[in-house]
Design a protein around this motif. Structure first.
Motif, PDB file in Angstrom:
ATOM      1  N   ALA A 140       0.432  -1.363  -0.411  1.00  0.00           N
ATOM      2  CA  ALA A 140      -0.421  -0.113   0.073  1.00  0.00           C
ATOM      3  C   ALA A 140       0.320   1.398  -0.109  1.00  0.00           C
ATOM      4  N   PHE A 141       2.117   1.070   0.915  1.00  0.00           N
ATOM      5  CA  PHE A 141       3.145   2.272   0.523  1.00  0.00           C
ATOM      6  C   PHE A 141       3.462   2.778  -0.419  1.00  0.00           C
ATOM      7  N   LEU A 142       3.841   1.314  -1.276  1.00  0.00           N
ATOM      8  CA  LEU A 142       4.506   1.624  -2.216  1.00  0.00           C
ATOM      9  C   LEU A 142       3.786   2.170  -2.973  1.00  0.00           C
ATOM     10  N   LEU A 143       2.221   2.010  -3.252  1.00  0.00           N
ATOM     11  CA  LEU A 143       1.140   2.773  -4.451  1.00  0.00           C
ATOM     12  C   LEU A 143       0.821   3.603  -4.573  1.00  0.00           C
ATOM     13  N   VAL A 144       1.087   4.095  -2.765  1.00  0.00           N
ATOM     14  CA  VAL A 144       0.821   5.823  -2.140  1.00  0.00           C
ATOM     15  C   VAL A 144       2.246   6.096  -3.249  1.00  0.00           C
ATOM     16  N   LYS A 168       1.872   9.632  -5.832  1.00  0.00           N
ATOM     17  CA  LYS A 168       2.851  10.534  -5.755  1.00  0.00           C
ATOM     18  C   LYS A 168       3.691  11.038  -6.831  1.00  0.00           C
ATOM     19  N   LEU A 169       4.704   9.976  -7.424  1.00  0.00           N
ATOM     20  CA  LEU A 169       5.441  10.124  -7.674  1.00  0.00           C
ATOM     21  C   LEU A 169       4.485  11.013  -9.157  1.00  0.00           C
ATOM     22  N   VAL A 195      12.526  14.429 -17.417  1.00  0.00           N
ATOM     23  CA  VAL A 195      11.241  14.808 -17.197  1.00  0.00           C
ATOM     24  C   VAL A 195      10.066  13.105 -16.896  1.00  0.00           C
ATOM     25  N   TYR A 196      10.664  12.616 -17.602  1.00  0.00           N
ATOM     26  CA  TYR A 196       9.700  10.789 -17.433  1.00  0.00           C
ATOM     27  C   TYR A 196      10.307   9.820 -16.334  1.00  0.00           C
ATOM     28  N   LEU A 197      11.450  10.874 -16.089  1.00  0.00           N
ATOM     29  CA  LEU A 197      11.955   9.569 -14.479  1.00  0.00           C
ATOM     30  C   LEU A 197      10.996   9.427 -13.909  1.00  0.00           C
ATOM     31  N   PRO A 198      10.194  10.737 -12.755  1.00  0.00           N
ATOM     32  CA  PRO A 198       8.930   9.756 -11.938  1.00  0.00           C
ATOM     33  C   PRO A 198       8.540   8.899 -12.964  1.00  0.00           C
ATOM     34  N   VAL A 199       7.443   9.452 -14.335  1.00  0.00           N
ATOM     35  CA  VAL A 199       6.478   8.327 -14.473  1.00  0.00           C
ATOM     36  C   VAL A 199       6.757   6.652 -14.737  1.00  0.00           C
ATOM     37  N   GLY A 200       8.573   6.721 -15.085  1.00  0.00           N
ATOM     38  CA  GLY A 200       8.874   5.415 -14.718  1.00  0.00           C
ATOM     39  C   GLY A 200       8.959   5.041 -13.537  1.00  0.00           C
ATOM     40  N   LEU A 201       9.528   5.672 -12.717  1.00  0.00           N
ATOM     41  CA  LEU A 201       9.823   5.044 -11.370  1.00  0.00           C
ATOM     42  C   LEU A 201       8.529   5.073 -10.685  1.00  0.00           C
ATOM     43  N   SER A 202       7.597   5.618 -10.926  1.00  0.00           N
ATOM     44  CA  SER A 202       6.505   5.373 -10.644  1.00  0.00           C
ATOM     45  C   SER A 202       5.253   4.124 -11.021  1.00  0.00           C
ATOM     46  N   GLY A 239       4.746   1.409  -8.759  1.00  0.00           N
ATOM     47  CA  GLY A 239       3.118   0.406  -8.715  1.00  0.00           C
ATOM     48  C   GLY A 239       3.345  -0.864  -8.639  1.00  0.00           C
ATOM     49  N   PHE A 240       3.818  -1.646  -9.766  1.00  0.00           N
ATOM     50  CA  PHE A 240       4.159  -3.075 -10.124  1.00  0.00           C
ATOM     51  C   PHE A 240       4.660  -3.590  -8.661  1.00  0.00           C
TER      52      PHE A 240
END
Length: 329
Positions: free
Chosen positions: A139-143, A147-148, A253-260, A264-265
């Motif tokens: 749950a913590f990682l999904l949150v 946020k990322l 700019v897209y690094l946070p999206v990749g990390l999210s 999430g996975f």
């Protein structure tokens, strides 16, 4: 699959200790701004060492722990790159001179290693006894992933935490640095230098980094040895990565999206593992849910490589598009 032998683990810890001491306290203590060539050579060396280490693990202990190491290392390395955003902001916020930034980073990275070691020991002890904690980790990682992906703009400015704000009120802190010193004397009066605040800022920030990274790595492997080595290899060369990417971090700019996507996975994977080994009485009567599939290690590695690789490539393409547009204008 063979278990990792004790002699191999001991040898690894000795070699990593040597790497870490040379990286931070020999090379890192030379007060200079590293050149691009020096940064690339240093980073390439540790990346190659990590790849070789994974191959050795494969030969000594089998394919599963090796793939777990590669997955963990890539995840922790990616998170470390994202964390460099915060390091850049802290350095700018406290106006740390360029020639002192390597020293500050060496202390900050050492603090990070100690904190992650503590969290790894605590995490390993907890998940051994309480498998339901994976629900919390997941749950913590999904949150965090949410946020990322959607809350990055709120975190681009560094804000002092309560500890540092209180410290400013109760002790004398000078306005100027005095080399690497924590204490200085001005007009016969003893002052703490801003270096103390910088160390505390990075140290307390490292606590938050540990909260992000440790649940993520335990979602990929439960082996403390693999968890620790993947973290150490992710931190090695981080100084040089800071200087190499310092001017480019705002363009990734897209690094946070990749990390999210990665976090999430892993969050979903943790929850699935918790369901598969369920002991909570209010879920399926306290019985494991064997119908929940187990995510293979190779799939975790594939998701990490594709997500981070796609984010990096998309960032580079967008940067080139912006540069091309600027040339036309």
């Amino acid at each position: 699959m063979a278990e990792t032998p004790l002699w191999f683990m001991v040898s690894t810890f000795v070699v990593l200790a040597v790497f870490f001491i040379i990286d931070l306290f020999v090379i890192g203590r030379r007060p200079h701004v590293p050149s691009t060539r020096e940064c690339v050579q240093h980073i390439a060396f540790f990346v190659v060492m990590a790849l070789i280490f994974g191959g050795i693990v494969w030969g000594v202990a089998g394919s599963k722990p090796a793939i777990e190491f590669y997955s963990g290392w890539l995840t922790e390395y990616s998170l470390s790159i994202d964390n460099l955003f915060v390091f850049v902001i802290i350095m700018a916020n406290f106006a740390v001179p360029k020639q002192l930034q390597k020293f500050v980073l060496s202390i900050g990275i050492t603090i990070a290693l100690v904190l992650r070691g503590i969290f790894i020991l605590l995490g390993a002890a907890i998940i051994t006894r309480f498998t339901w904690v994976f629900f919390l980790f997941g749950a913590f990682l999904l949150v965090t992933a949410f946020k990322l992906a959607f809350g990055k703009d709120d975190d681009e400015e560094y804000h002092e935490n309560a500890l540092i704000s209180t410290l400013r009120k109760v002790i004398r802190i000078s306005d100027e640095y005095d080399g690497e010193r924590l204490r200085t004397t001005k007009n016969g009066v003893k002052y703490w230098t801003p270096m103390l605040i910088v160390f505390l800022a990075i140290g307390t920030t490292d606590v938050m980094f540990a909260f992000d990274s440790i649940p993520a790595i335990f979602g990929l492997t439960k082996d403390p040895f693999i968890v620790f080595t993947s973290n150490v290899f992710a931190l090695l060369g981080l100084q040089q990565l800071y200087f190499l990417l310092g001017a480019l971090l705002d363009k990734l700019v897209y690094l946070p999206v990749g990390l999210s996507v990665v976090l999430g996975f892993i969050g979903v994977k943790l929850i699935m593992e918790a369901l598969h080994a369920n002991t909570l009485p209010f879920i399926n009567g306290g019985q494991p849910i064997h119908a929940v599939p187990e995510v293979p290690t190779w799939l975790s590695l594939a998701v990490i490589v594709v997500s981070i690789g796609t984010a990096a490539l998309a960032s580079v393409l967008k940067m080139r598009k912006i540069d091309a547009q600027a040339e036309k204008d």
